[in-house]
Design an enzyme around this catalytic site. Structure first.
Site, short mmCIF file in Angstrom:
data_model
loop_
_atom_site.label_atom_id
_atom_site.label_comp_id
_atom_site.label_asym_id
_atom_site.label_seq_id
_atom_site.Cartn_x
_atom_site.Cartn_y
_atom_site.Cartn_z
N ILE A 12 0.84 -1.21 0.00
CA ILE A 12 0.00 0.00 0.00
C ILE A 12 0.87 1.26 0.00
CG2 ILE A 12 -1.81 1.26 1.22
CD1 ILE A 12 -2.67 -1.47 2.44
N THR A 133 -6.06 -0.90 10.19
CA THR A 133 -6.86 -1.95 9.55
C THR A 133 -8.22 -2.09 10.23
OG1 THR A 133 -6.95 -4.36 9.35
CG2 THR A 133 -5.56 -3.53 11.07
N ASP A 134 -9.18 -2.65 9.49
CA ASP A 134 -10.48 -2.96 10.10
C ASP A 134 -10.39 -4.17 11.04
OD1 ASP A 134 -10.14 -4.94 8.19
OD2 ASP A 134 -12.14 -4.74 7.30
N GLU A 135 -9.26 -4.89 10.98
CA GLU A 135 -9.14 -6.11 11.81
C GLU A 135 -9.08 -5.78 13.30
OE1 GLU A 135 -6.53 -9.14 10.22
OE2 GLU A 135 -6.76 -8.35 8.20
N TYR A 159 -1.40 -9.96 15.01
CA TYR A 159 -1.31 -8.82 14.09
C TYR A 159 -2.33 -7.75 14.46
CZ TYR A 159 -2.50 -6.02 9.98
OH TYR A 159 -2.81 -4.96 9.16
N LYS A 163 -1.84 -3.88 15.91
CA LYS A 163 -2.34 -2.68 15.23
C LYS A 163 -3.29 -1.91 16.15
CE LYS A 163 -1.73 -1.36 11.57
NZ LYS A 163 -0.69 -0.49 10.95
N HIS A 296 -9.38 -17.78 13.31
CA HIS A 296 -9.76 -17.17 12.03
C HIS A 296 -11.02 -16.30 12.15
CE1 HIS A 296 -9.85 -18.16 7.42
NE2 HIS A 296 -9.84 -16.87 7.66
P1 NAD Z 1 3.38 -4.67 3.54
O1 NAD Z 1 3.73 -5.80 4.44
O2 NAD Z 1 3.23 -4.92 2.07
O3 NAD Z 1 4.51 -3.53 3.66
C1 NAD Z 1 5.01 -3.10 4.88
C2 NAD Z 1 6.23 -2.23 4.60
O4 NAD Z 1 6.75 -1.78 5.87
C3 NAD Z 1 7.37 -2.97 3.89
O5 NAD Z 1 7.91 -2.16 2.87
C4 NAD Z 1 8.39 -3.19 4.99
O6 NAD Z 1 9.73 -3.26 4.53
C5 NAD Z 1 8.17 -1.97 5.89
N1 NAD Z 1 8.58 -2.19 7.28
C6 NAD Z 1 8.28 -3.26 8.07
N2 NAD Z 1 8.88 -3.11 9.27
C7 NAD Z 1 9.53 -1.91 9.25
C8 NAD Z 1 10.32 -1.19 10.20
N3 NAD Z 1 10.55 -1.68 11.41
N4 NAD Z 1 10.82 0.00 9.83
C9 NAD Z 1 10.59 0.50 8.59
N5 NAD Z 1 9.89 -0.14 7.64
C10 NAD Z 1 9.36 -1.34 7.98
O7 NAD Z 1 2.09 -4.01 4.15
P2 NAD Z 1 0.85 -3.33 3.43
O8 NAD Z 1 -0.12 -4.38 3.04
O9 NAD Z 1 1.36 -2.38 2.40
O10 NAD Z 1 0.21 -2.53 4.64
C11 NAD Z 1 0.63 -1.20 4.93
C12 NAD Z 1 -0.12 -0.68 6.14
O11 NAD Z 1 -1.52 -0.72 5.89
C13 NAD Z 1 0.10 -1.52 7.40
O12 NAD Z 1 0.20 -0.64 8.49
C14 NAD Z 1 -1.14 -2.38 7.49
O13 NAD Z 1 -1.44 -2.69 8.83
C15 NAD Z 1 -2.19 -1.46 6.90
N6 NAD Z 1 -3.32 -2.12 6.24
C16 NAD Z 1 -3.11 -3.12 5.33
C17 NAD Z 1 -4.22 -3.71 4.69
C18 NAD Z 1 -4.03 -4.78 3.64
O14 NAD Z 1 -5.03 -5.35 3.15
N7 NAD Z 1 -2.81 -5.09 3.19
C19 NAD Z 1 -5.50 -3.29 5.00
C20 NAD Z 1 -5.68 -2.26 5.94
C21 NAD Z 1 -4.58 -1.69 6.53
P1 TYD Z 2 -5.11 -12.68 3.84
O1 TYD Z 2 -4.89 -12.29 2.41
O2 TYD Z 2 -3.97 -13.28 4.59
O3 TYD Z 2 -5.66 -11.38 4.59
P2 TYD Z 2 -6.31 -11.25 6.09
O4 TYD Z 2 -5.98 -12.45 6.88
O5 TYD Z 2 -5.63 -10.02 6.60
O6 TYD Z 2 -7.78 -11.06 5.87
O7 TYD Z 2 -6.32 -13.69 3.90
C1 TYD Z 2 -7.59 -13.36 3.35
C2 TYD Z 2 -8.53 -14.50 3.67
O8 TYD Z 2 -8.12 -15.66 2.93
C3 TYD Z 2 -8.50 -14.92 5.14
O9 TYD Z 2 -9.83 -15.28 5.55
C4 TYD Z 2 -7.59 -16.14 5.16
C5 TYD Z 2 -7.81 -16.75 3.80
N1 TYD Z 2 -6.64 -17.47 3.22
C6 TYD Z 2 -6.80 -18.75 2.69
O10 TYD Z 2 -7.91 -19.33 2.71
N2 TYD Z 2 -5.71 -19.37 2.13
C7 TYD Z 2 -4.47 -18.78 2.10
O11 TYD Z 2 -3.52 -19.41 1.61
C8 TYD Z 2 -4.33 -17.45 2.63
C9 TYD Z 2 -3.01 -16.75 2.61
C10 TYD Z 2 -5.45 -16.82 3.17
#
Ligand code: NAD
Ligand code: TYD
Length: 358
Positions: A12, A133-135, A159, A163, A296
């Site tokens: 993101i 996150t919404d989690e 996780y 958060k 889960h």
């Molecule tokens: P990601 O795991 O793809 O990227 C995380 C980034 O943070 C990486 O570039 C990593 O190198 C960097 N990082 C990790 N530890 C670090 C540290 N100690 N110092 C500096 N950099 C560090 O994550 P993402 O999916 O891009 O998520 C970004 C943010 O958005 C997170 O805070 C996550 O909680 C939040 N978020 C993610 C989702 C989703 O669906 N992926 C949804 C809602 C919120």
């Molecule tokens: P994920 O992409 O890990 O996001 P989050 O756990 O943050 O929602 O998982 C999305 C959903 O898919 C979650 O309900 C777990 C499920 N899942 C599988 O069923 N198989 C997989 O291999 C993974 C990675 C996730």
């Protein structure tokens, strides 16, 4: 503006950096530790911009952060750096506590000291935007309930608990010290440059390689999917338009059962990648039900009416258009994929799926 983005090499964060370099005149400093999830190749399209800068720094390193802040003199921070994968938090929670909680604390303290010495005008416009996150809200029953900004926190995984802790710290720094914060809680993102430990990219790449498509439990869990570029636009609007102290939920009104997501990817691949790996008749035949994730969460679903009402933000992509773009992107960007499928990635896949297969 001069904006610090933490975690700008992640999924993101890189979308946020690309959005700001391509659509604004702001200067961006990306602070990233480059963990397994950080990848500078995701920023290849903007890396030569004179407005983009990178610092290879851990957000837990207070003195390094102090130096960066006083040299760069930011007007805003967008804090995305985090450990982000639920399954990894279950097998090893230490880095989640370290980065998500202690790292956020260090960043808040550095920001507070920096902000305190700004002159009054700069102090007023400064923002600390915490991306969450919404989690943190836990899960919903299989009903029509939705997460509101006022829903009580009830995180289930290491996780989401880490958060939630960071969200509490950010709000406390606002209430106690007056730090001008805004906070967003978003649903599951998907799109280009997504690390293939998460469901959607994992399924796309496994299917293309003729490998099993692992569905946890019965596949009936529900997630509310948002295209990552819609999230990046929302984050920029919140940063620049929201009132200090506000929280916004961000979501796509796009609830899908996991099994339906996996089947939708298979259908798209039948159309876009008809030359299947040897021995594969239909991509759907690769679906394989494996042991469920401990704790889960059953269902996440966001009520995004506040951000629509206050800021006019709505998603531009539907799940159909966004998923098609995503599958097409992975097909067209095999080089990016090959580069991230390093030894560390292979180790994770082996460790995780050898232990979850029934
Ligand atoms: P990601 O795991 O793809 O990227 C995380 C980034 O943070 C990486 O570039 C990593 O190198 C960097 N990082 C990790 N530890 C670090 C540290 N100690 N110092 C500096 N950099 C560090 O994550 P993402 O999916 O891009 O998520 C970004 C943010 O958005 C997170 O805070 C996550 O909680 C939040 N978020 C993610 C989702 C989703 O669906 N992926 C949804 C809602 C919120
Ligand atoms: P994920 O992409 O890990 O996001 P989050 O756990 O943050 O929602 O998982 C999305 C959903 O898919 C979650 O309900 C777990 C499920 N899942 C599988 O069923 N198989 C997989 O291999 C993974 C990675 C996730």
């Amino acid at each position: 503006m001069k904006v610090i983005v933490t975690g700008g090499a992640g999924f993101i964060g890189s979308a946020v950096v690309r959005h700001m370099i391509n659509n604004t005149t702001h200067k961006v400093l990306n602070i990233d530790k480059l963990t397994y999830a950080g990848n500078l190749e995701s920023l290849g399209s903007i890396e030569n911009s004179t407005r983009y800068h990178f610092s290879h720094t851990d957000i837990c390193d207070r003195s390094a952060l102090d130096k960066i802040f006083f040299e760069f003199q930011p007007d805003a921070i967008m804090h995305l750096a985090a450990e982000s994968h639920v399954d990894r938090s279950i097998t090893g929670s230490a880095t989640f506590i370290e980065t998500n909680i202690i790292g956020t604390y260090q960043l808040l303290e550095v920001t507070r000291h920096y902000w305190n010495q700004l002159d009054i005008d700069k102090k007023q416009v400064f923002r600390f935007h915490h991306i969450s996150t919404d989690e943190v809200y836990g899960d919903l029953d299989d009903t029509n309930d939705l997460f509101l900004e006022t829903t009580p926190y009830a995180p289930s995984s290491p996780y989401s608990a880490s958060k939630a802790s960071s969200d509490h710290l950010v709000r406390a720094w606002h209430r106690t010290y007056g730090l001008p914060i805004v906070l967003t809680n978003c649903s599951n993102n998907y799109g280009p440059f997504h690390f293939p430990e998460k469901l959607i990219p994992l399924v796309i790449l496994n299917a293309l390689a003729g490998k099993a498509l692992p569905v946890y439990g019965n596949g009936a869990q529900i997630r509310d999917w948002l295209y990552v570029e819609d999230h990046a636009r929302a984050l920029y609007q919140v940063l620049t338009e929201a009132k200090v102290g506000e929280t916004y939920n961000i979501g796509g009104h796009n609830e899908q059962k996991n099994i339906d997501v996996v089947k939708a990817i298979c259908r798209l691949l039948e159309e876009l990648a008809p030359n299947k790996p040897q021995g594969v008749k239909n991509y759907e035949d690769l679906i394989c039900y494996v042991a469920d994730r401990p704790g889960h969460d059953l269902r996440y679903a966001i009520d995004a009416s506040k951000i629509k009402q206050d800021l006019g933000w709505i998603p531009q992509e539907s799940f159909e258009t966004g998923l098609r773009k995503t599958v097409a992107w992975y097909l067209a960007n095999q080089e990016w994929v090959q580069h991230i499928q390093s030894g560390e990635y292979q180790n994770w896949i082996q460790q995780q799926y050898d232990s979850t297969t029934d």
